[in-house]
Design a protein around this motif. Structure first.
Motif: not given
Ligand SMILES: [Zn+2]
Ligand SMILES: [Zn+2]
Length: 293
Positions: A125-129, A144-149
Motif C-alpha cells: 500500500k505505501c511502497q516502503h521497502s 503497521a508500516c514502521p515508516m508511515c504507520g
C-alpha cells in the motif's frame, strides 16, 4: 587497470552485492587503520580524499574531518586507495562514481537496521521497502508500516464462525435525517454453539442470537455497509463475553463497532437522527484495520 569498471560491467548483479559486502567490511577495517595512521601523521594516498583544505593541525579537527568525509567514501575507492597509494589522482571518474553510490546507498538502506537492504520486501500500500527479515519481525510486533504507520495485516477476531450477515433494502422505510433515501436493513444470525480455544471459556455453551441494524441507503451508508461486510468476514463484528446490557456471561456480544439497532429515537436509543454516526462508525472500523482501500 580500473576496478570500478571490472565490478560494474563484467560481474553479475549478485556477485556485485557480495563484493559490496566484502568491501564494506574492508572499509571498516581500513577506517580503523586510517585512524591509527592519522594519529601518527603518516597519511599518504588518503589525504586527497579526506581533506581538501589539508589543515589538520589539531587532534579535534582531524576527528571532525573523519565524520564529514568518511560517508562519501565508496568501498571501491577505498580499495583502490589502500592497494595502490596514488590511484586516486589517475582515476578521473572516481568522484562521479562515488556520488552515484551515495544516492544508491540511501535508496537501498533499510530504515530498520540501517544497513543495505537484504532480500528487499516492499509493502504494497505505501511502497516502503525493508529487508525481508526486518519487516517480518516488525510486523509481528505491530501490524503497521514502521515508516508511515499504515495498517497492515488482517486482524481476525473471534466472532463465531458460522454466523450469517443478511442484507435487504426497503425504499419505503425512511430514517430521520436521511428522508431522501430508503433504508438498508442488516440481519445478523448466529446459531448456538460451544466456545473454542479463542474464546474466554472454551467448552462452555453460548446461545444463538439475531440482531438487526439500519443504515441509510445513501452513498455514505453503502460505503459503511461494505466496511461492515469486511468486518464481519474478518470475524470482528461480534465476540463472546458478558452482555453489557443484561450482565449475562457466555453470550455473543457486539465488539465495539456500533450499529444502529433502532430506526428512530436518536443516539440514546441507538437510532436516528445522529448526523455524525456514519463518520464515527468509520473511525471505529478503522481502529480495527477496516478501511475502504
Ligand atoms: Zn534491514
Ligand atoms: Zn509505509
Amino acid at each position: 587497470m580500473c576496478y570500478d569498471c571490472l565490478l560494474t560491467s563484467h560481474v553479475p548483479a549478485n556477485a556485485i552485492s557480495l563484493a559490496r559486502k566484502a568491501l564494506k567490511s574492508l572499509l571498516k577495517d581500513t577506517e580503523k587503520e586510517l585512524k591509527k595512521s592519522y594519529k601518527q601523521h603518516q597519511l599518504s594516498g588518503f589525504v586527497a580524499y579526506t581533506d581538501k583544505n589539508s589543515d589538520h593541525t589539531g587532534e579535534t579537527h582531524s576527528r571532525s574531518t573523519y565524520g564529514r568525509s568518511l560517508p562519501t567514501f565508496s568501498g571501491r575507492g577505498m580499495i583502490l586507495g589502500s592497494s595502490s597509494g596514488g590511484a586516486s589522482s589517475s582515476h578521473g571518474s572516481s568522484r562521479d562514481h562515488r556520488r552515484e553510490e551515495t544516492e544508491d546507498d540511501r535508496e537501498n538502506q533499510c530504515p530498520i537496521c540501517l544497513g543495505e537492504i537484504q532480500n528487499i520486501k516492499t509493502l504494497e500500500k505505501c511502497q516502503h521497502s525493508f529487508c525481508e527479515d526486518c519487516i517480518t519481525r516488525a510486523l509481528q510486533v505491530k501490524k503497521a508500516c514502521p515508516m508511515c504507520g499504515r495498517f497492515y495485516g488482517q486482524l481476525v477476531g473471534n466472532q463465531p464462525e458460522n454466523g450469517r450477515m443478511l442484507v435487504s433494502k426497503d425504499s419505503g422505510l425512511l430514517l430521520p435525517g436521511y428522508e431522501k433515501y430508503g433504508t438498508i436493513i442488516i440481519q445478523y444470525v448466529f446459531p448456538p454453539g460451544i466456545q473454542g480455544t479463542e474464546h474466554p471459556n472454551p467448552g462452555v455453551r453460548y446461545p444463538g442470537t439475531t440482531r438487526v441494524a439500519y443504515l441509510p441507503d445513501c452513498p455514505e451508508g453503502n460505503k459503511v455497509l461494505a466496511l461492515f461486510r469486511k468486518a464481519f468476514d474478518q470475524r470482528l463484528t461480534f465476540t463472546i463475553g458478558t452482555s453489557m446490557t443484561t450482565g449475562r456471561p457466555n453470550v455473543i456480544t457486539w465488539n465495539d463497532i456500533h450499529h444502529k439497532t433502532n430506526c428512530t429515537g436518536g443516539p440514546q436509543l441507538f437510532g436516528y437522527p445522529d448526523p455524525t454516526y456514519l463518520l464515527r462508525v468509520q473511525e471505529e472500523l478503522r481502529a480495527k484495520g477496516i478501511t475502504s482501500d
